[in-house]
Design an enzyme around this catalytic site. Sequence first.
Site, PDB file in Angstrom:
ATOM      1  N   CYS A 106      21.884  35.592  30.061  1.00  0.00           N
ATOM      2  CA  CYS A 106      21.483  36.135  31.541  1.00  0.00           C
ATOM      3  C   CYS A 106      22.397  35.906  32.528  1.00  0.00           C
ATOM      4  CB  CYS A 106      19.774  35.744  31.547  1.00  0.00           C
ATOM      5  SG  CYS A 106      18.966  36.187  30.638  1.00  0.00           S
TER       6      CYS A 106
ATOM      7  N   HIS B 167      19.436  36.911  39.602  1.00  0.00           N
ATOM      8  CA  HIS B 167      19.005  37.353  38.332  1.00  0.00           C
ATOM      9  C   HIS B 167      17.499  37.727  38.120  1.00  0.00           C
ATOM     10  CE1 HIS B 167      18.308  37.864  34.188  1.00  0.00           C
ATOM     11  NE2 HIS B 167      17.759  36.428  33.869  1.00  0.00           N
TER      12      HIS B 167
ATOM     13  N   ASN C  31      13.451  41.929  33.012  1.00  0.00           N
ATOM     14  CA  ASN C  31      14.545  41.264  32.614  1.00  0.00           C
ATOM     15  C   ASN C  31      15.617  41.966  31.802  1.00  0.00           C
ATOM     16  OD1 ASN C  31      16.611  39.317  32.243  1.00  0.00           O
ATOM     17  ND2 ASN C  31      15.123  37.672  31.728  1.00  0.00           N
TER      18      ASN C  31
END
Length: 325
Positions: A115, A252, A282
């Site tokens: 990520c 993020h 996500n």
Amino acid sequence: MTVIRAVPIGTGHYLPERVVENAWFTERLETTDEWIRTRSGIERRHFAAEGQKTSDLAIEAARAALADTGLQGSDIDAIVLATATPDQTFPSTATRVQHAIGMTSGYAFDLQAVCAGFIFALANANALIVSGQARRVMVIGAETFSRILDWEDRATCVLFGDGAGALILEAREGEGTSTDQGILSTDLHSDGQFNDLLYVDGGVSSTGTVGVLKMQGREVFKHAVSKLTAAGHAAMEKAGVTSDEVSAVVPHQANLRIIKAVAQKMNLTDDRIVITVQDHGNTSAASIPLAMSVARTSGRVKAGDLVLMEAIGGGLAWGAALMRW
């Protein structure tokens, strides 16, 4: 003093056509729409179609970024593609994008920091430009996390989505001050002792299988808030700016509670935070460039804006970057 800066000149993104609302999960798992929204802020996400690869998403995002800048693939010197879900073990997914956009020279490679991948890719692209090894670099984050989810694990499978985002950087001269356009600072970290907090239980040299995602959510949450706050402050300190000067935060898009907790600790008001997690879930390495592209399209990020980006992922790996449009 004149310096070379890696200046953002265009963005693009792509989302698969299939939109999956929370209701899709409530029909299959012991969960509710309220549970998902309360704990993550997610309302829907996009999943890649059968046969649709990470490179397919990345190529569309790359083409959109080229259209945004009026450039051709042949104008790009390098591609740095962040992904944890490549098409193949090798070669790199980036080379597929390179070929598809008509980039017949230069070089392309993948980078894996899960990520946090886009922040790491951005730092590498910046280094390529500042060192004179490239004049224009396309930085891409692209993921098909739907391929590595455990559909019986209600704590994780509801959180992720697929997508891609791209950003093109160009070498330009600056004065070496915080008023320059371009990347002003980056702050990168990793700590392998936290491997078991967020990982995939497969791999080429271990099981010979792809595996599925495993996560200790509460522990990841605690690390995310403290580590992202510290990285954000470090990036600002390196650039010589304060949080009051930041125009927009593009974090993020993992969890709305994490995003808001970090913003609060950094004294950043909600109106400056770009939030897309409700619509995309996500998307790992794709989430920051995807959100950045959406923010530019909607006018949330404009020329001259000082933008803070931050992310944390498996490894643990985390970091932040500060950039002026």
